[in-house]
Design an enzyme around this catalytic site. Structure first.
Site, mmCIF file in Angstrom:
data_model
loop_
_atom_site.group_PDB
_atom_site.id
_atom_site.type_symbol
_atom_site.label_atom_id
_atom_site.label_comp_id
_atom_site.label_asym_id
_atom_site.label_seq_id
_atom_site.Cartn_x
_atom_site.Cartn_y
_atom_site.Cartn_z
ATOM 1 N N LEU A 32 -19.495 12.069 9.551
ATOM 2 C CA LEU A 32 -19.823 10.447 9.571
ATOM 3 C C LEU A 32 -21.039 9.807 9.424
ATOM 4 O O LEU A 32 -21.639 10.508 8.813
ATOM 5 C CB LEU A 32 -19.137 10.476 10.781
ATOM 6 C CG LEU A 32 -17.437 11.235 10.937
ATOM 7 C CD1 LEU A 32 -17.230 11.760 12.709
ATOM 8 C CD2 LEU A 32 -16.877 10.271 10.793
ATOM 9 N N GLY A 35 -20.828 3.272 8.287
ATOM 10 C CA GLY A 35 -19.688 2.682 8.504
ATOM 11 C C GLY A 35 -18.524 3.478 9.082
ATOM 12 O O GLY A 35 -17.716 2.599 9.642
ATOM 13 N N HIS A 36 -17.953 4.421 9.557
ATOM 14 C CA HIS A 36 -17.085 5.206 10.326
ATOM 15 C C HIS A 36 -17.717 4.297 12.174
ATOM 16 O O HIS A 36 -16.801 4.109 12.293
ATOM 17 C CB HIS A 36 -17.298 6.652 10.427
ATOM 18 C CG HIS A 36 -17.123 7.134 9.017
ATOM 19 N ND1 HIS A 36 -17.388 7.807 8.464
ATOM 20 C CD2 HIS A 36 -15.661 7.307 8.189
ATOM 21 C CE1 HIS A 36 -16.749 8.370 7.029
ATOM 22 N NE2 HIS A 36 -15.438 7.844 7.421
ATOM 23 N N GLN A 61 -5.420 14.988 -0.373
ATOM 24 C CA GLN A 61 -5.586 13.933 -1.846
ATOM 25 C C GLN A 61 -6.346 14.117 -2.707
ATOM 26 O O GLN A 61 -6.989 13.152 -3.358
ATOM 27 C CB GLN A 61 -5.968 12.415 -0.933
ATOM 28 C CG GLN A 61 -7.336 12.876 0.169
ATOM 29 C CD GLN A 61 -7.565 12.370 0.967
ATOM 30 O OE1 GLN A 61 -6.679 11.941 1.886
ATOM 31 N NE2 GLN A 61 -8.141 11.345 1.031
ATOM 32 N N GLY A 149 -11.035 1.126 7.026
ATOM 33 C CA GLY A 149 -11.891 0.141 6.263
ATOM 34 C C GLY A 149 -11.780 -0.001 5.639
ATOM 35 O O GLY A 149 -11.182 -0.117 4.157
ATOM 36 N N LYS A 151 -13.475 -0.328 3.181
ATOM 37 C CA LYS A 151 -14.227 -0.214 1.289
ATOM 38 C C LYS A 151 -13.147 0.315 1.046
ATOM 39 O O LYS A 151 -13.187 0.367 -0.327
ATOM 40 C CB LYS A 151 -15.117 0.878 1.717
ATOM 41 C CG LYS A 151 -16.315 1.413 0.274
ATOM 42 C CD LYS A 151 -17.095 2.581 0.716
ATOM 43 C CE LYS A 151 -15.815 3.610 0.062
ATOM 44 N NZ LYS A 151 -15.845 4.642 0.285
ATOM 45 N N ASP A 152 -12.160 0.892 1.640
ATOM 46 C CA ASP A 152 -10.663 1.067 0.655
ATOM 47 C C ASP A 152 -10.055 0.398 0.223
ATOM 48 O O ASP A 152 -8.780 0.683 1.266
ATOM 49 C CB ASP A 152 -10.684 2.250 1.165
ATOM 50 C CG ASP A 152 -11.441 3.698 0.979
ATOM 51 O OD1 ASP A 152 -11.674 3.955 0.375
ATOM 52 O OD2 ASP A 152 -12.437 4.084 2.411
ATOM 53 N N VAL A 178 -19.435 -1.480 5.577
ATOM 54 C CA VAL A 178 -20.648 -1.532 6.089
ATOM 55 C C VAL A 178 -21.463 -1.171 4.590
ATOM 56 O O VAL A 178 -20.878 0.008 4.357
ATOM 57 C CB VAL A 178 -20.697 -0.958 7.103
ATOM 58 C CG1 VAL A 178 -22.078 -0.614 8.367
ATOM 59 C CG2 VAL A 178 -20.204 -1.452 8.254
ATOM 60 N N SER A 188 -19.626 8.560 2.793
ATOM 61 C CA SER A 188 -19.562 10.711 2.679
ATOM 62 C C SER A 188 -20.016 10.820 1.388
ATOM 63 O O SER A 188 -20.859 11.496 1.401
ATOM 64 C CB SER A 188 -18.662 10.840 3.116
ATOM 65 O OG SER A 188 -17.804 10.177 4.312
HETATM 66 O O1 PAF Z 1 -9.841 7.480 4.175
HETATM 67 C C1 PAF Z 1 -10.398 8.701 4.061
HETATM 68 O O2 PAF Z 1 -11.202 9.129 4.902
HETATM 69 C C2 PAF Z 1 -9.051 9.119 3.494
HETATM 70 O O3 PAF Z 1 -8.408 9.111 3.040
HETATM 71 C C3 PAF Z 1 -7.948 9.333 5.286
HETATM 72 C C4 PAF Z 1 -6.798 7.425 5.172
HETATM 73 C C5 PAF Z 1 -8.421 9.854 6.550
HETATM 74 C C6 PAF Z 1 -6.092 10.369 4.719
HETATM 75 O O4 PAF Z 1 -7.704 11.906 4.610
#
Ligand code: PAF
Length: 287
Positions: A32, A35-36, A61, A149, A151-152, A178, A188
């Site tokens: 974290l 931003g988180h 992912q 967020g 950012k994504d 952020v 991260s």
């Molecule tokens: O953005 C992230 O940190 C990840 O893609 C998420 C949404 C937690 C899913 O694993």
């Protein structure tokens, strides 16, 4: 703040919540940063909120050559950051919890068109993995609200599309990116950057900001904007461009800038992948 290490513990916690609680989920993979914490602050400010932060490094992912193995797992410092932030529970499921059959044979969720473009092109399993885990998290935590967020940006839009298409009853709220003092979007993965590469990384936001200024000064031609950003980034030999595009909220390419345009970009700097995006706001009197 309680730490829930399994879906069973989560279920028990959820059963005892006071009536009228609004469960708000902030999904994360840990490691974290500020931003988180901004996502958490937004969640906590929700009236009657019971905020759940999930921490799970989702194998689904990551591609076979990506950084799943080296992704930072720093639970103790994550918990230390969350203590005192108003979080009700931290949910840290195991892989077996979320994928009882194992990820390889698990049911997957794919958002076909949107999920194949931009990040989905170079990270072919990424959005399928994200959607598959986010749906599991939503079905375990059963939140009324989900905080993500910006950012994504593409991730937010893909998750919105999934929830809408599968009638998932959750309100999705997105929080502006952020940035570090010099403009670099917090991530991260920034910790992978060497000092020199960290110096180069700022060029991404500089190039995007240049485009925002150009639009503010009257530029509306998407091709010209994209080419200028690419040319700006290409000056730095350490940068490899993945994509630079202006898209609408459905991740379709645009020809001319409109009120809903987003300039999105992804680059690699010596093997570290960075993404960023900015809204291309038009002066309000323009339509
Ligand atoms: O953005 C992230 O940190 C990840 O893609 C998420 C949404 C937690 C899913 O694993």
């Amino acid at each position: 703040m309680i730490v829930l290490n399994s879906v069973a513990e989560l279920d028990e916690w959820r059963r005892d919540l006071p009536a009228g609680s609004v469960v708000v989920l902030v999904p994360t993979m840990g490691a974290l940063h500020t931003g988180h914490l901004e996502l958490v602050r937004t969640a906590v400010a929700t009236p009657d909120a019971m905020v759940v932060v999930s921490i799970f490094v989702n194998p689904g992912q990551f591609g076979p050559t990506e950084d799943f193995g080296k992704y930072p797992r720093v639970l103790e410092s994550d918990l230390a950051m969350l203590r005192g932030a108003g979080v009700a529970a931290v949910f840290t499921p195991t892989e077996m919890d979320l994928y009882p059959l194992g990820y390889r044979v698990a049911t997957r969720v794919r958002v076909p068109r949107m999920g194949k473009r931009l990040c989905g092109k170079s990270r072919t399993r990424f959005f399928e993995g994200v959607c598959s885990v986010v749906l599991r998290l939503l079905n375990s935590v059963l939140p009324s609200q989900l905080i993500l967020g910006e950012k994504d940006f593409q991730q937010v839009q893909v998750i919105r599309a999934m929830c809408q298409d599968l009638f998932v009853p959750v309100v999705i709220r997105s929080v502006p990116t952020v940035r570090e003092g010099d403009g670099l979007a917090m991530s991260s993965r920034n910790r992978y950057l060497s000092v020199t590469d960290r110096g180069t990384a700022i060029q991404l936001y500089r190039a995007l900001s240049g485009a925002m200024d150009a639009v503010w000064s009257g530029e509306r031609d998407v091709k010209r904007i994209e080419n200028t950003v690419r040319a700006q980034l290409a000056k730095y030999p350490a940068i490899t461009i993945d994509y630079v595009e202006v898209v609408d909220p459905t991740i379709r390419k645009q020809r001319w800038v409109t009120h809903s345009s987003r300039l999105v970009a992804a680059i690699w700097i010596n093997g570290t992948r960075l993404i960023d995006n900015v809204p291309l706001s038009l002066p309000s009197k323009e339509s």
